[in-house]
Structures are given as C-alpha cells and as structure tokens.
Design an enzyme around this catalytic site. Structure first.
Site, PDB file in Angstrom:
ATOM      1  N   ASP A  35       0.844  -1.194   0.000  1.00 15.05           N
ATOM      2  CA  ASP A  35       0.000   0.000   0.000  1.00 15.05           C
ATOM      3  C   ASP A  35       0.873   1.237   0.000  1.00 15.05           C
ATOM      4  OD1 ASP A  35      -2.234  -1.549   0.161  1.00 15.05           O
ATOM      5  OD2 ASP A  35      -2.461  -1.369   2.323  1.00 15.05           O
ATOM      6  N   LYS A  56      -1.153   2.375  -6.904  1.00 15.91           N
ATOM      7  CA  LYS A  56      -1.018   2.894  -8.274  1.00 15.91           C
ATOM      8  C   LYS A  56      -0.834   1.735  -9.236  1.00 15.91           C
ATOM      9  CE  LYS A  56       1.747   6.658  -6.921  1.00 15.91           C
ATOM     10  NZ  LYS A  56       3.183   6.699  -6.841  1.00 15.91           N
ATOM     11  N   MET A 171      -7.192   8.355  10.300  1.00 17.26           N
ATOM     12  CA  MET A 171      -8.022   8.709   9.133  1.00 17.26           C
ATOM     13  C   MET A 171      -9.076   9.751   9.501  1.00 17.26           C
ATOM     14  SD  MET A 171      -8.556   4.863   7.590  1.00 17.26           S
ATOM     15  CE  MET A 171      -8.997   4.107   9.154  1.00 17.26           C
TER      16      MET A 171
HETATM   17  N1  SAH Z   1      -2.653  -0.245   9.960  1.00 20.40           N
HETATM   18  C1  SAH Z   1      -2.174   1.124  10.112  1.00 20.40           C
HETATM   19  C2  SAH Z   1      -3.293   2.141  10.039  1.00 20.40           C
HETATM   20  C3  SAH Z   1      -4.033   2.139   8.707  1.00 20.40           C
HETATM   21  S1  SAH Z   1      -5.192   3.451   8.582  1.00 20.40           S
HETATM   22  C4  SAH Z   1      -1.392   1.236  11.418  1.00 20.40           C
HETATM   23  O1  SAH Z   1      -1.426   0.316  12.242  1.00 20.40           O
HETATM   24  O2  SAH Z   1      -0.716   2.245  11.594  1.00 20.40           O
HETATM   25  C5  SAH Z   1      -4.218   4.740   7.870  1.00 20.40           C
HETATM   26  C6  SAH Z   1      -4.096   5.892   8.858  1.00 20.40           C
HETATM   27  O3  SAH Z   1      -3.029   5.654   9.761  1.00 20.40           O
HETATM   28  C7  SAH Z   1      -3.770   7.228   8.249  1.00 20.40           C
HETATM   29  O4  SAH Z   1      -4.908   7.855   7.727  1.00 20.40           O
HETATM   30  C8  SAH Z   1      -3.235   7.969   9.450  1.00 20.40           C
HETATM   31  O5  SAH Z   1      -4.282   8.362  10.315  1.00 20.40           O
HETATM   32  C9  SAH Z   1      -2.471   6.887  10.154  1.00 20.40           C
HETATM   33  N2  SAH Z   1      -1.027   6.879   9.837  1.00 20.40           N
HETATM   34  C10 SAH Z   1      -0.325   5.830   9.394  1.00 20.40           C
HETATM   35  N3  SAH Z   1       0.993   6.137   9.284  1.00 20.40           N
HETATM   36  C11 SAH Z   1       1.113   7.433   9.687  1.00 20.40           C
HETATM   37  C12 SAH Z   1       2.204   8.338   9.822  1.00 20.40           C
HETATM   38  N4  SAH Z   1       3.453   7.979   9.531  1.00 20.40           N
HETATM   39  N5  SAH Z   1       1.948   9.593  10.282  1.00 20.40           N
HETATM   40  C13 SAH Z   1       0.710   9.970  10.598  1.00 20.40           C
HETATM   41  N6  SAH Z   1      -0.358   9.158  10.485  1.00 20.40           N
HETATM   42  C14 SAH Z   1      -0.172   7.906  10.046  1.00 20.40           C
END
Ligand code: SAH
Length: 249
Positions: A35, A56, A171
């Site tokens: 992703d 993409k 999100m």
């Molecule tokens: N499985 C992932 C979350 C997926 S949802 C996890 O455990 O982290 C995707 C969301 O994660 C984004 O919209 C944001 O809110 C957050 N996110 C993931 N990586 C991030 C980062 N480096 N900085 C800020 N937010 C992040």
C-alpha cells in the site's frame, strides 16, 4: 502445491522500524503487494520479486479490495510466496481482517507478522505516551473515516466523550470538525488537549496542538493534511516539541 500468504506490518513508515521477521519475509517474498503507506520501506523491496503497488496499479488506478484479494489467492495457489505489506500493523484498520477471511475461505495458509502501529508509535515518537498512570488508564483507537454527524456510523462518539482516557483517531483529518462537534455535543470538556501529528516519523513531521474548543480553527489556519494521527486527552500535556525517535536518515 499451494504457497502461502504473509500479512506483514510495515510499521509506521521508517525502514528501520519494521520487525526482524517482517524483513526476513519481505526478502524471501516472490510476490509483494504493498500500500501507499508503507513509506520508505518501498525502496527496500527486493527487485527480484513481482512488486504490485496497490495504490497505483499499472500506473492507472487504485486496486479494488476484491482485486487485491484475487491476486493474492491466485498467486498463492500457483505455489508462490506472497507478501501483503500494510502500513503499521496489518490488523489495525486497513482491511487486514477482510483479507484474512478471504484467504481462509480459500484454504490458503496465512502467517501474520505484526507491525508497530502508527496509532501508538507516531504520538510516542512525538513525545506523547498514549497512556500514563496519572491520567490515562484507557486508550481507544478509532477510525475517523465516518462522519460522526451523519446517521448510521459505527463509532459511539457519545461513549467516547464520557470516557476518561486517551482517544487516538486515525483517518480523521477530513472529518475533524464533525468529530470535535460531536465530542463537544456529548459533553467532552472543551479544554481537553488535542494534538495532530502529520506525516509522523518522517522529516516532514509536523505537530499541531490546541484544545478541543480551538483545534478546528488552528488546524484550518495551519492547513493540516492527512496522513495524521489525532490524539485527544490529558496525555497531550506531556508534549514538549522534541522527537523521541532519533533522526531519520
Ligand atoms: N494499519 C495502520 C493504520 C491504517 S489506517 C497502522 O497500524 O498504523 C491509515 C491511517 O493511519 C492514516 O490515515 C493515518 O491516520 C495513520 N497513519 C499511518 N501512518 C502514519 C504516519 N506515519 N503519520 C501519521 N499518520 C499515520
């Protein structure tokens, strides 16, 4: 002969914050579906593998969920080692649970490689522990993907508003004002501190802080954008402006 699918957590974005098991599995992968959020890890994927960018695909569109599942299933049935690389931890949002179900229903062997989730690591590295013995014994991690002011959402903002502890929202940038309105409507203290951490753990990390009553205006002024982690609760008072995670290379 059937192959195997590894559901692998890529961690919060830095190539040195993945687990040893994730690195091993990635290096042995024959087909790797990743992703957008896998961040700089993408640059470290083995060139010998079939690399599929689910964000993409073929330079045109984002792969639909069913298409991703179909590719994993077909390749595994061909006997290949398939790696499904997802940001953070595979089972925290991001549809990892659905993928597990799809693979199980086809009788495909699955291994989970947990990852460091952004929900905890991004605030942590910004100097905000998500729990603290003095002020937060409970942590709720919620999706901000649904607009709380629209009918039919699954997040109980009324319960979250009454909870003593920390709320971490992923999100949630697009719905920030509805989320804040909803928490205020259900009685959350307007003085509750809030931090928004954009692009956590990258050189472009930015932290915006405020109170529940002011954060929407502040975020508008500073132009807060996704991806970001929103933290609501007393633990935000521990924020001092320093990075706890060391410099990114
Ligand atoms: N499985 C992932 C979350 C997926 S949802 C996890 O455990 O982290 C995707 C969301 O994660 C984004 O919209 C944001 O809110 C957050 N996110 C993931 N990586 C991030 C980062 N480096 N900085 C800020 N937010 C992040």
């Amino acid at each position: 002969m059937t192959g195997k699918v590894y559901l692998v957590g890529a961690g919060p974005g830095r190539a040195d914050l993945i687990t040893i098991r994730a690195r091993q599995v990635i290096d042995r992968g024959e087909v790797i579906l990743y992703d957008q959020l896998a961040g700089e890890i993408v640059k470290t994927l083995p060139a010998s593998a079939e690399l599929i960018d689910c964000g993409k695909y073929a330079g045109r569109h984002t792969l639909k969920q069913e298409e991703i599942e179909k590719i994993m299933i077909t390749r595994a049935k061909e006997g290949r080692i398939v790696v499904r690389l997802k940001g953070g931890d595979p089972f925290l949002f991001g549809r990892g649970g659905e993928e597990l179900e799809a693979l199980r229903s086809e009788g495909i062997d699955v291994e989970l490689v947990p990852g460091v989730t952004s929900a905890i690591a991004v605030p942590g590295c910004a100097g905000i522990p998500v729990t603290h013995r003095d002020c937060a014994s409970l942590l709720a991690i919620v999706t901000g993907h649904e607009d709380p002011l629209k009918e039919g959402g699954s997040v109980r903002w009324d319960l979250l508003a009454g909870m003593e502890g920390t709320i971490v929202i992923l999100m949630g940038v697009g719905n920030l004002s509805s989320i804040v309105d909803s928490l205020l409507k259900w009685g959350k203290d307007p003085q509750t501190p809030v931090a928004i951490i954009e692009r956590g753990l990258t050189e472009k990390q930015r932290v915006t802080t405020g109170a529940l009553s002011t954060i929407v205006e502040i975020a508008d002024l500073t132009g807060v954008r996704p991806p970001a982690v929103i933290v609501i609760g007393s633990v935000v008072r521990l924020y001092r402006g320093e990075m706890l995670c060391g410099a990114t290379r």
